[in-house]
Design an enzyme around this catalytic site. Structure first.
Site, short mmCIF file in Angstrom:
data_model
loop_
_atom_site.label_atom_id
_atom_site.label_comp_id
_atom_site.label_asym_id
_atom_site.label_seq_id
_atom_site.Cartn_x
_atom_site.Cartn_y
_atom_site.Cartn_z
N TYR A 133 0.85 -1.19 0.00
CA TYR A 133 0.00 0.00 0.00
C TYR A 133 0.89 1.24 0.00
CZ TYR A 133 -3.73 3.09 1.95
OH TYR A 133 -4.64 4.08 2.18
N LYS A 161 -1.74 -1.45 -3.83
CA LYS A 161 -2.70 -0.35 -3.84
C LYS A 161 -1.93 0.95 -3.85
CE LYS A 161 -6.07 2.26 -1.23
NZ LYS A 161 -6.59 2.60 0.11
#
Length: 305
Positions: A133, A161
């Site tokens: 992330y 992400k």
């Protein structure tokens, strides 16, 4: 591979550190009912780092139970403590979660070589598949392309992400994924969902899907199928939803706007974890007025933009 629309679920609260359990039940059913492809708890939108460890464990357990296998549940395990990330991952696995989401640890600013070593060590120790992330606005640490390239070589890293809102970075990262066709790259900012999916991304982790999940699923599907005219129409709807995030004057306005909007839909309460506070009366009135216009989206309809 995790792909599609995986909303970063808010954490419904009745006060600074206690779950709004009925609200959580309604929220999970509301989001899954919109056709999403997964749920992500304890992310930025879920205020994960602000919650006590007992509350984090509780929302993981309850969400997995409520999802009941209908969609995979991903759990944010980012922490300043290596061992706490391991413990929460073990708990998530016991509860039935299918993966974890891991951002760089915040507070001490690691160098990129240190970050590579950290990812290599912790990813090997985590007992669930890992989505990395990139959230530099919160962690103050950017996952550089070479660090990402190195991390993707680990078999337990299944995706990424990106919430940098930097499309140049996205395009460079997307090129890395050509070497890993079974791993996925998703974007956080919903304003970039249409563009990123049309250009080879695999979906979005979009806060507005807490409110209007069907809209985001429809946009993702249209982009996946190359239906450009429909993408343009639905993208305009999504941009209108983001007006909720511009009501407040701080970066926390995004989470506050989503929670306040959910309260308008009678789904859950809008309390925030400290040190943040829910919108005051003036802002809540503004959100209420916006939600009157946006409300048809909750039933899968469209609005004029």
């Amino acid at each position: 591979m995790f792909s599609g629309i995986i909303p970063p679920m808010v954490t419904p609260l009745v006060d600074r550190d206690h779950l709004d359990v009925p609200g959580l039940e309604r929220l999970v059913d509301h989001i899954i009912g919109g056709g999403v492809h997964g749920l992500f708890v304890l992310g930025t939108t879920g205020e994960g780092p602000s919650l006590g460890y007992d509350v984090r464990r509780e929302i993981v357990a309850r969400t997995c139970e409520l999802a009941a296998g209908r969609v995979p549940v991903l759990v944010g395990v980012t922490d300043t403590s290596y061992s706490e990330s391991l413990r929460l991952t073990e708990h998530a696995a016991e509860c039935g979660a299918k993966g974890v989401v891991l951002a760089p640890p915040f507070y001490f600013p690691a160098g990129q070589s240190e970050l590579q070593e950290y990812f290599e060590a912790i990813v090997g120790d985590l007992c669930l598949p890992v989505m990395l992330y990139n959230m530099p606005s919160c962690t103050k640490l950017h996952i550089e392309i070479e660090t990402l390239r190195h991390a993707l070589e680990h078999p337990n890293v299944v995706g990424f992400k990106d919430s940098s809102a930097n499309m140049v970075y996205f395009h460079l990262a997307r090129r890395v994924f050509d070497q890993h066709p079974h791993k996925s790259i998703l974007v956080g900012p919903e304003e970039l969902l249409a563009e990123s999916t049309l250009l080879g991304g695999h979906g979005g982790v979009n806060g507005g899907a807490n409110l209007f999940p069907r809209l985001y699923v429809d946009l993702y599907n249209a982009a996946l199928n190359g239906e450009v005219e429909r993408v343009q129409q639905l993208h305009r709807q999504v941009i209108r939803v983001t007006d909720l995030y511009r009501v407040g004057s701080h970066s926390s306005a995004v989470i506050k706007g989503i929670k306040s909007g959910l309260a308008c839909l009678d789904i859950c309460q809008d309390h925030m974890a400290e040190p943040l506070h829910r919108f005051r009366e003036r802002e809540r009135l503004q959100i209420s007025e916006l939600m009157e216009e946006l409300r048809p989206l909750a039933a899968g309809a469209t609005i004029k933009v």
